[in-house]
Design a protein around this motif. Structure first.
Motif, PDB file in Angstrom:
ATOM      1  N   ASN A   1       0.825  -1.200   0.000  1.00  0.00           N
ATOM      2  CA  ASN A   1       0.000   0.000   0.000  1.00  0.00           C
ATOM      3  C   ASN A   1       0.862   1.255   0.000  1.00  0.00           C
ATOM      4  OD1 ASN A   1      -2.329  -1.517  -0.058  1.00  0.00           O
ATOM      5  ND2 ASN A   1      -2.686  -1.371   2.138  1.00  0.00           N
ATOM      6  N   GLU A   2       1.963   1.218   0.735  1.00  0.00           N
ATOM      7  CA  GLU A   2       2.869   2.367   0.737  1.00  0.00           C
ATOM      8  C   GLU A   2       3.506   2.544  -0.636  1.00  0.00           C
ATOM      9  OE1 GLU A   2       5.524   1.695   4.015  1.00  0.00           O
ATOM     10  OE2 GLU A   2       3.951   2.051   5.480  1.00  0.00           O
ATOM     11  N   ASP A   3       3.879   1.438  -1.282  1.00  0.00           N
ATOM     12  CA  ASP A   3       4.431   1.508  -2.635  1.00  0.00           C
ATOM     13  C   ASP A   3       3.397   2.072  -3.597  1.00  0.00           C
ATOM     14  OD1 ASP A   3       6.791   0.402  -1.684  1.00  0.00           O
ATOM     15  OD2 ASP A   3       6.359  -1.606  -2.452  1.00  0.00           O
ATOM     16  N   ALA A   4       2.149   1.639  -3.464  1.00  0.00           N
ATOM     17  CA  ALA A   4       1.074   2.125  -4.327  1.00  0.00           C
ATOM     18  C   ALA A   4       0.874   3.623  -4.129  1.00  0.00           C
ATOM     19  CB  ALA A   4      -0.224   1.367  -4.050  1.00  0.00           C
ATOM     20  N   ALA A   5       0.928   4.080  -2.886  1.00  0.00           N
ATOM     21  CA  ALA A   5       0.768   5.503  -2.599  1.00  0.00           C
ATOM     22  C   ALA A   5       1.932   6.307  -3.182  1.00  0.00           C
ATOM     23  CB  ALA A   5       0.664   5.734  -1.098  1.00  0.00           C
ATOM     24  N   ALA A   6       3.142   5.802  -3.056  1.00  0.00           N
ATOM     25  CA  ALA A   6       4.301   6.507  -3.613  1.00  0.00           C
ATOM     26  C   ALA A   6       4.197   6.581  -5.128  1.00  0.00           C
ATOM     27  CB  ALA A   6       5.592   5.803  -3.197  1.00  0.00           C
ATOM     28  N   LEU A   7       3.765   5.512  -5.744  1.00  0.00           N
ATOM     29  CA  LEU A   7       3.598   5.494  -7.190  1.00  0.00           C
ATOM     30  C   LEU A   7       2.502   6.471  -7.614  1.00  0.00           C
ATOM     31  CD1 LEU A   7       4.482   4.214  -9.848  1.00  0.00           C
ATOM     32  CD2 LEU A   7       2.813   2.404  -9.426  1.00  0.00           C
ATOM     33  N   ALA A   8       1.418   6.503  -6.866  1.00  0.00           N
ATOM     34  CA  ALA A   8       0.321   7.422  -7.174  1.00  0.00           C
ATOM     35  C   ALA A   8       0.763   8.872  -7.037  1.00  0.00           C
ATOM     36  CB  ALA A   8      -0.873   7.137  -6.265  1.00  0.00           C
ATOM     37  N   LEU A   9       1.598   9.170  -6.064  1.00  0.00           N
ATOM     38  CA  LEU A   9       2.114  10.536  -5.929  1.00  0.00           C
ATOM     39  C   LEU A   9       2.976  10.920  -7.131  1.00  0.00           C
ATOM     40  CD1 LEU A   9       2.983  10.738  -2.134  1.00  0.00           C
ATOM     41  CD2 LEU A   9       1.269  12.089  -3.374  1.00  0.00           C
ATOM     42  N   GLN A  10       3.777   9.976  -7.613  1.00  0.00           N
ATOM     43  CA  GLN A  10       4.569  10.249  -8.807  1.00  0.00           C
ATOM     44  C   GLN A  10       3.655  10.485 -10.008  1.00  0.00           C
ATOM     45  OE1 GLN A  10       7.481   7.153  -9.465  1.00  0.00           O
ATOM     46  NE2 GLN A  10       8.089   7.160  -7.328  1.00  0.00           N
ATOM     47  N   ALA A  11       2.595   9.699 -10.108  1.00  0.00           N
ATOM     48  CA  ALA A  11       1.634   9.863 -11.192  1.00  0.00           C
ATOM     49  C   ALA A  11       0.921  11.207 -11.081  1.00  0.00           C
ATOM     50  CB  ALA A  11       0.630   8.720 -11.188  1.00  0.00           C
TER      51      ALA A  11
ATOM     52  N   ALA B   1       2.847   5.937 -17.522  1.00  0.00           N
ATOM     53  CA  ALA B   1       3.623   4.725 -17.245  1.00  0.00           C
ATOM     54  C   ALA B   1       4.992   4.809 -17.914  1.00  0.00           C
ATOM     55  CB  ALA B   1       2.861   3.492 -17.719  1.00  0.00           C
ATOM     56  N   GLU B   2       5.028   5.265 -19.150  1.00  0.00           N
ATOM     57  CA  GLU B   2       6.311   5.410 -19.848  1.00  0.00           C
ATOM     58  C   GLU B   2       7.211   6.412 -19.130  1.00  0.00           C
ATOM     59  OE1 GLU B   2       5.420   6.356 -23.928  1.00  0.00           O
ATOM     60  OE2 GLU B   2       4.836   4.281 -24.378  1.00  0.00           O
ATOM     61  N   ALA B   3       6.626   7.525 -18.695  1.00  0.00           N
ATOM     62  CA  ALA B   3       7.413   8.550 -17.996  1.00  0.00           C
ATOM     63  C   ALA B   3       7.981   8.015 -16.686  1.00  0.00           C
ATOM     64  CB  ALA B   3       6.556   9.784 -17.737  1.00  0.00           C
ATOM     65  N   LEU B   4       7.230   7.134 -16.030  1.00  0.00           N
ATOM     66  CA  LEU B   4       7.670   6.573 -14.750  1.00  0.00           C
ATOM     67  C   LEU B   4       8.502   5.312 -14.929  1.00  0.00           C
ATOM     68  CD1 LEU B   4       4.443   7.060 -12.586  1.00  0.00           C
ATOM     69  CD2 LEU B   4       6.428   8.568 -12.788  1.00  0.00           C
ATOM     70  N   GLY B   5       8.584   4.815 -16.161  1.00  0.00           N
ATOM     71  CA  GLY B   5       9.390   3.625 -16.435  1.00  0.00           C
ATOM     72  C   GLY B   5       8.785   2.335 -15.917  1.00  0.00           C
ATOM     73  N   ILE B   6       7.460   2.258 -15.968  1.00  0.00           N
ATOM     74  CA  ILE B   6       6.756   1.068 -15.482  1.00  0.00           C
ATOM     75  C   ILE B   6       5.713   0.647 -16.519  1.00  0.00           C
ATOM     76  CG2 ILE B   6       7.074   1.576 -13.025  1.00  0.00           C
ATOM     77  CD1 ILE B   6       4.195   2.703 -13.065  1.00  0.00           C
ATOM     78  N   PRO B   7       5.254  -0.596 -16.462  1.00  0.00           N
ATOM     79  CA  PRO B   7       4.169  -0.996 -17.360  1.00  0.00           C
ATOM     80  C   PRO B   7       2.830  -0.414 -16.883  1.00  0.00           C
ATOM     81  CG  PRO B   7       4.978  -2.886 -16.103  1.00  0.00           C
ATOM     82  CD  PRO B   7       5.823  -1.707 -15.719  1.00  0.00           C
TER      83      PRO B   7
END
Length: 90
Positions: free
Chosen positions: A7-17, A70-76
């Protein structure tokens, strides 16, 4: 403990998004219009799983944005979709 890390990883990813989404004024305006968030609500809720899930849902609802983010963040792209699901379950 691992679910919490997820959940913390998901939140960090969402903040980057979120940062990515706000990087273009027209997209930022669309985000606010479609999610019903205000700039103040976004600032106050930036650590809320519901707000972060709404940001990812916004991206998910417009495939070109989902793919570009996703491309900008380097993830699928499915990683962003999975993060939204985790945040909604949080």
């Amino acid at each position: 403990m691992q679910a919490r890390d997820t959940n913390e990883d998901a939140a960090a990813l969402a903040l980057q998004a979120l940062v990515w989404a706000l990087g273009e004024p027209a997209r930022a305006e669309r985000l606010l219009a479609l999610t019903g968030l205000t700039p103040e609500g976004l600032r106050q809720g930036a650590d809320s799983p519901a707000v972060l899930a709404a940001v990812l849902g916004f991206l998910e609802s417009h495939e070109p944005d989902l793919i570009a983010c996703a491309e900008a963040l380097g993830i699928p792209p499915p990683t962003l979709v999975a993060a939204r699901a985790r945040l909604e379950d949080a």
